[in-house]
Design an enzyme around this catalytic site. Structure first.
Site, PDB file in Angstrom:
ATOM      1  N   ASN A   9      -4.983   0.718  -8.479  1.00  0.00           N
ATOM      2  CA  ASN A   9      -5.522   0.280  -7.189  1.00  0.00           C
ATOM      3  C   ASN A   9      -5.601   1.512  -6.300  1.00  0.00           C
ATOM      4  OD1 ASN A   9      -6.038  -0.797  -4.683  1.00  0.00           O
ATOM      5  ND2 ASN A   9      -4.003  -1.721  -4.421  1.00  0.00           N
ATOM      6  N   TRP A  10      -6.821   1.982  -6.111  1.00  0.00           N
ATOM      7  CA  TRP A  10      -6.986   3.235  -5.359  1.00  0.00           C
ATOM      8  C   TRP A  10      -6.850   3.037  -3.852  1.00  0.00           C
ATOM      9  CZ3 TRP A  10     -11.798   5.815  -8.141  1.00  0.00           C
ATOM     10  CH2 TRP A  10     -11.380   6.281  -9.403  1.00  0.00           C
ATOM     11  N   LYS A  11      -6.815   1.820  -3.392  1.00  0.00           N
ATOM     12  CA  LYS A  11      -6.735   1.552  -1.951  1.00  0.00           C
ATOM     13  C   LYS A  11      -7.869   2.319  -1.230  1.00  0.00           C
ATOM     14  CE  LYS A  11      -1.888   0.662  -2.607  1.00  0.00           C
ATOM     15  NZ  LYS A  11      -0.572   0.516  -2.029  1.00  0.00           N
ATOM     16  N   HIS A  96      -3.529  -8.937  -1.753  1.00  0.00           N
ATOM     17  CA  HIS A  96      -2.661  -7.756  -1.815  1.00  0.00           C
ATOM     18  C   HIS A  96      -1.799  -7.706  -0.548  1.00  0.00           C
ATOM     19  CE1 HIS A  96      -1.373  -3.579  -1.622  1.00  0.00           C
ATOM     20  NE2 HIS A  96      -1.470  -3.605  -2.941  1.00  0.00           N
ATOM     21  N   GLU A  98      -1.075  -5.483   1.475  1.00  0.00           N
ATOM     22  CA  GLU A  98      -1.672  -4.818   2.643  1.00  0.00           C
ATOM     23  C   GLU A  98      -2.694  -5.729   3.313  1.00  0.00           C
ATOM     24  OE1 GLU A  98      -2.583  -1.218   0.536  1.00  0.00           O
ATOM     25  OE2 GLU A  98      -0.421  -0.911   0.401  1.00  0.00           O
ATOM     26  N   GLU A 168       4.261  -7.969  -6.556  1.00  0.00           N
ATOM     27  CA  GLU A 168       4.418  -6.682  -5.884  1.00  0.00           C
ATOM     28  C   GLU A 168       5.365  -6.870  -4.706  1.00  0.00           C
ATOM     29  OE1 GLU A 168       0.931  -3.855  -6.742  1.00  0.00           O
ATOM     30  OE2 GLU A 168       0.385  -5.085  -5.032  1.00  0.00           O
ATOM     31  N   GLY A 174       4.472   1.685  -2.091  1.00  0.00           N
ATOM     32  CA  GLY A 174       4.231   2.939  -1.384  1.00  0.00           C
ATOM     33  C   GLY A 174       5.491   3.553  -0.804  1.00  0.00           C
ATOM     34  N   SER A 213       5.433   1.256  -6.489  1.00  0.00           N
ATOM     35  CA  SER A 213       6.019   2.566  -6.816  1.00  0.00           C
ATOM     36  C   SER A 213       6.163   2.816  -8.319  1.00  0.00           C
ATOM     37  CB  SER A 213       7.366   2.748  -6.098  1.00  0.00           C
ATOM     38  OG  SER A 213       7.160   2.787  -4.698  1.00  0.00           O
ATOM     39  N   GLY A 234      -0.525   1.940  -7.517  1.00  0.00           N
ATOM     40  CA  GLY A 234      -1.236   2.452  -6.350  1.00  0.00           C
ATOM     41  C   GLY A 234      -1.290   3.968  -6.380  1.00  0.00           C
ATOM     42  N   GLY A 235      -0.361   4.602  -5.644  1.00  0.00           N
ATOM     43  CA  GLY A 235      -0.380   6.053  -5.462  1.00  0.00           C
ATOM     44  C   GLY A 235      -0.503   6.841  -6.760  1.00  0.00           C
TER      45      GLY A 235
HETATM   46  P1  PGA Z   1       2.164   1.893  -5.021  1.00  0.00           P
HETATM   47  O1  PGA Z   1       1.183   0.677  -4.667  1.00  0.00           O
HETATM   48  O2  PGA Z   1       2.144   2.059  -6.521  1.00  0.00           O
HETATM   49  O3  PGA Z   1       1.620   3.073  -4.282  1.00  0.00           O
HETATM   50  O4  PGA Z   1       3.551   1.492  -4.553  1.00  0.00           O
HETATM   51  C1  PGA Z   1       1.064  -0.439  -5.505  1.00  0.00           C
HETATM   52  C2  PGA Z   1       0.056  -1.411  -4.921  1.00  0.00           C
HETATM   53  O5  PGA Z   1       0.058  -1.593  -3.702  1.00  0.00           O
HETATM   54  O6  PGA Z   1      -0.756  -2.019  -5.657  1.00  0.00           O
END
Ligand code: PGA
Length: 254
Positions: A9-11, A96, A98, A168, A174, A213, A234-235
């Site tokens: 997930n590149w956000k 998600h 966010e 999640e 994050g 994470s 994500g990251g």
């Molecule tokens: P993260 O994000 O791996 O940066 O913690 C995961 C996500 O929000 O899908």
């Protein structure tokens, strides 16, 4: 155990040119393999560039990070599930954390988005997870069941062939704080039980991904945890070499 799913997930990261550069580098170090599925969620503006970059890689599927439940209309800034599918998306993240916590998306809206995704032939990845306060208050199961049931409420009939879940925990997204494999197993087990109670044995078809994470160093242990069918990253999905290590993480038998 199903074929493990490794999803990035590149956000709100990567321009179209950066998406192309990512796939050039990633595909060079990670040739297609049949024993895992790779999914990426680029930002909508970079979707077409990503799609064109993976034309020769049927092992890679693309999705969008969010959809609106209406097909079209006066919804400035939104993208409909129908449009995402027409552009080549096969998947859509819905709910998600966010979207829920930064943009105030409700359980009911998340359900409508999941329903719209299915109607547009997209596979929705319904994301659920508790905050640290909720976990400390002992309400993990209540929160997960509420979010799951609300997401399912909008879906007609038995959705087990057309649904993916992602657990999640908000406190792990994050932050660099990862849930332990045992934490992931516990939460995934609660979700699995709830699905089984509602849909019986057919619910084994619903993969449950862990996200929060995930890194090249912890991916193998998380993927080996009981009830974990894949990872939503994500990251660590932004770096082609790092994600290639995650994509190569071996899954132990369930
Ligand atoms: P993260 O994000 O791996 O940066 O913690 C995961 C996500 O929000 O899908």
């Amino acid at each position: 155990m199903q074929t493990p799913i490794l999803a990035g997930n590149w956000k709100m990261n990567k321009t179209p040119a950066e998406a192309v550069a990512f796939f050039e580098a990633f595909c060079a170090v990670h040739p297609a393999r049949r024993d895992r599925s790779l999914w990426f969620f680029p930002p909508a503006i970079s979707f077409a560039a990503a799609r064109d970059s993976v034309r020769d890689r049927p092992d890679i599927l693309l999705g969008v990070q969010n959809v609106h439940w209406e097909r079209a209309g006066a919804f400035t800034g939104e993208t409909s599930a129908v449009m995402a599918a027409a552009a080549g998306a096969r998947l859509a993240l819905v709910g998600h954390s966010e979207r829920r916590h930064v943009f105030g998306e409700t359980d009911a809206e998340t359900g409508r988005k999941a329903a719209a995704a299915i109607a547009a032939q997209l596979l929705p990845i319904l994301c659920v997870g508790e905050t640290l306060e909720q976990r400390r208050a002992g309400t993990l199961e209540d929160v997960l069941v509420r979010q799951l049931d609300a997401g399912l409420a909008a879906l007609a009939g038995d959705p087990t062939a057309t649904l993916v879940l992602a657990y999640e925990p908000v406190w792990a997204i994050g932050t660099g704080v990862t849930a332990t494999p045992a934490d992931a197993s516990e939460a995934h087990g609660l979700l699995r039980d709830r699905l089984t109670r509602r849909f019986g044995s057919a619910s084994v078809a619903v993969p449950i991904l862990y996200g929060g994470s995930v890194s090249p160093d912890n991916a193998g242990a998380l993927l080996a945890a009981r009830h974990v069918d894949g990872l939503l990253v994500g990251g660590a999905s932004l770096d082609p070499g790092g994600f290639a290590r995650i994509a190569a993480a071996a899954a132990a038998p369930d």
